[in-house]
Design an enzyme around this catalytic site. Structure first.
Site, mmCIF file in Angstrom:
data_model
loop_
_atom_site.group_PDB
_atom_site.id
_atom_site.type_symbol
_atom_site.label_atom_id
_atom_site.label_comp_id
_atom_site.label_asym_id
_atom_site.label_seq_id
_atom_site.Cartn_x
_atom_site.Cartn_y
_atom_site.Cartn_z
ATOM 1 N N SER A 116 0.855 -1.188 0.000
ATOM 2 C CA SER A 116 0.000 0.000 0.000
ATOM 3 C C SER A 116 0.890 1.237 0.000
ATOM 4 C CB SER A 116 -0.886 0.001 1.238
ATOM 5 O OG SER A 116 -0.083 0.258 2.377
ATOM 6 N N LYS A 117 0.238 2.375 -0.004
ATOM 7 C CA LYS A 117 0.969 3.659 -0.070
ATOM 8 C C LYS A 117 2.023 3.769 1.024
ATOM 9 C CE LYS A 117 -2.177 6.885 -2.266
ATOM 10 N NZ LYS A 117 -3.551 7.053 -1.804
ATOM 11 N N ARG A 118 1.724 3.180 2.176
ATOM 12 C CA ARG A 118 2.680 3.220 3.280
ATOM 13 C C ARG A 118 4.059 2.690 2.869
ATOM 14 N NH1 ARG A 118 2.341 -0.406 7.027
ATOM 15 N NH2 ARG A 118 0.807 -1.611 5.871
ATOM 16 N N GLY A 157 5.492 3.029 0.100
ATOM 17 C CA GLY A 157 6.195 3.847 -0.881
ATOM 18 C C GLY A 157 5.467 3.838 -2.208
#
Ligand code: GLU
Length: 467
Positions: free
Chosen positions: A240-242, A244
């Site tokens: 996920s966006k976490r 990167g």
């Protein structure tokens, strides 16, 4: 049987690395079997589907050279056909009108939740006479799901998965506003396109059981399914966006090469012996979707970067030049003139050995094209303080005075000789030279740098520092 696969993205954002891998697996498998691979844009949700997103998906696929056969199929253009099938199911008695109001559905949801039952439609219009329909309620069309027995799916990746049919509720096929649902459209399109193998993320596994019911009700042959595990981040949770960067486009901007990204994504969840580096053609020869692993692969940017470095070293200099120039020009904020281009061309064989991405290469090449006086970084400034500066004075005088042949090997010989005369090491002379010529303490071989910069420019850079 001719194998037909498809990639069916919903255009709600950019092309995600996970989507790119799904597309790649579909392409590889189709080509491995001598079949065809198609692209279907699932743009049936007008609120979420954006033209910019379709462009981004196409650009990402093109960049990765994931090319499809035939025309793109836009799901939204096939509305009428989806509706036709919904009415066909109704005629066959395999579907029925449901007159539940939004409020009733909400009450059903709350009641199920409170009773700890799975949230789903309770089938209240399944056998009810439509003449009992309330006034003014526009009906949906629901599938009359087989309630007895079980549905078995021999998934090519997940193995045999069984679901008791009573776990499936009578899903909506056509909404009250007469728009078809995803579940219906996917089945109709896959059937009409002759898709033989549905290769997609395992987040769709449960949908396959619902879709199987539609195939059965229409008397259509079901394609084979291969639900591939999603990609996880280094910490083992869903990517996920976490974690990167997710968009393929960003990897392009960060200076990755498409062949490296394809190679890396293909290896993510699939392997062929201990091969780490292979061409798409090799992957086509070896790839079988049945060999995709059942556990989630972890995305590892360090490994992708290492693979990229491998491809970069082998890339043709002129091609690298075309890729690096825009990066370099945006870093220096102006266009690179002819002299600068000649220097870059001469330096490319060395530069590409030291960089892992195009952007690293561009940064390392900057000093070749920056206008004088070039900026010195902190370490270079330290190098050029006191002793370094004194050495640079001697060097400048010597190079300006007696050195005639401005070529890497003779420059090295000259400076080695000078070092002996001055009772210094070669390194003691080379370090301030490097700092003055490149503005840094790490660079390609410094005598090669001096040769590429040429006599006039090199001496000018030394005098800039001494001034
Ligand atoms: N459009 C769906 C998605 O983007 C994929 C549907 C499918 O592959 O069956 O997740």
């Amino acid at each position: 049987m001719k194998v037909v696969t498809r990639f069916a993205p919903s255009p709600t954002g950019f092309l995600h690395v996970g989507g790119a891998r799904t597309a790649l697996f579909n392409l590889l498998y189709a080509r491995h079997c001598g079949g065809s691979f198609h692209l279907r844009i699932e743009d049936t949700d007008p609120l979420r589907s954006k033209a910019a997103s379709i462009d981004a998906i196409l650009a990402g696929l093109n960049w990765l050279n994931i090319l499809w056969n035939g025309d793109i199929i836009f799901q939204s253009k096939r509305y009428n056909r989806h509706i036709e099938v919904a009415y066909d199911l109704l005629k066959r008695g395999a579907a029925y009108y449901c007159y539940c109001t939004m409020q009733e559905l909400e009450e059903m949801r709350v009641a199920a939740k409170n009773a700890g039952r799975p949230i789903g439609y309770d089938g209240r219009w399944r056998d009810r006479d439509p003449r009992e329909a309330p006034q003014g309620v526009r009906p949906t069309i629901r599938l009359r799901v087989q309630r007895e027995g079980e549905t078995i799916l021999d998934d090519l990746v997940q193995g045999r998965v069984t679901v008791m049919n009573k776990q499936l509720d009578d899903m909506i096929l056509l909404r009250a506003d007469a728009t078809p649902t995803y579940m219906l459209s996917v089945v109709v399109d896959d059937h009409d396109m002759g898709v033989t193998h549905v290769i997609r993320g395992d987040d769709h596994l449960m949908n396959a059981f619902r879709q199987a019911q539609i195939y059965q009700a229409m008397g259509w042959e079901r394609p084979l399914f291969a639900h591939i595990p999603l990609i996880h981040g280094p910490d083992g949770t869903k990517l996920s966006k976490r974690h990167g960067v997710l968009g393929v486009e960003t990897y392009r901007k960060m200076g990755f090469l498409p062949e490296a990204v394809c190679n890396y994504l293909t290896r993510l969840g699939w392997s062929h012996g201990d091969m780490e580096i292979f061409t798409t053609e090799q992957a086509v020869t070896w790839f079988d979707v049945r060999d995709v692993g059942r556990s989630a692969a972890r995305f590892d940017i360090a490994k992708l970067t290492a693979i990229n470095a491998h491809y970069l070293r082998r890339k043709d200099d002129s091609h690298l030049m075309r890729l690096a120039l825009p990066h370099i020009e945006s870093l220096i904020g102006m266009s690179v003139e002819r002299v600068g281009r000649c220097r870059l061309e001469a330096a490319m064989p060395s530069l590409k050995l030291r960089a892992r991405t195009i952007s690293e290469l561009a940064k390392a090449a900057l000093f070749y094209v920056q206008p004088r006086p070039i900026p010195l970084d902190e370490k270079a400034c330290q190098q050029l303080a006191s002793v370094g500066r004194a050495i640079l004075t001697i060097l400048a005088e010597h190079l300006a005075g007696s050195v005639r042949v401005w070529e890497a090997q003779s420059l090295e010989d000259e400076i080695r000789q000078l070092a002996i005369e001055q009772n210094l090491t070669l390194g003691a002379l080379a370090r301030p030279l490097r700092a003055a010529l490149t503005g840094a303490v790490v660079s390609p071989p410094i005598f090669e740098v001096a040769q590429i910069l040429g006599r006039e420019e090199s001496l000018a850079r030394l005098y800039d520092v001494l001034a």
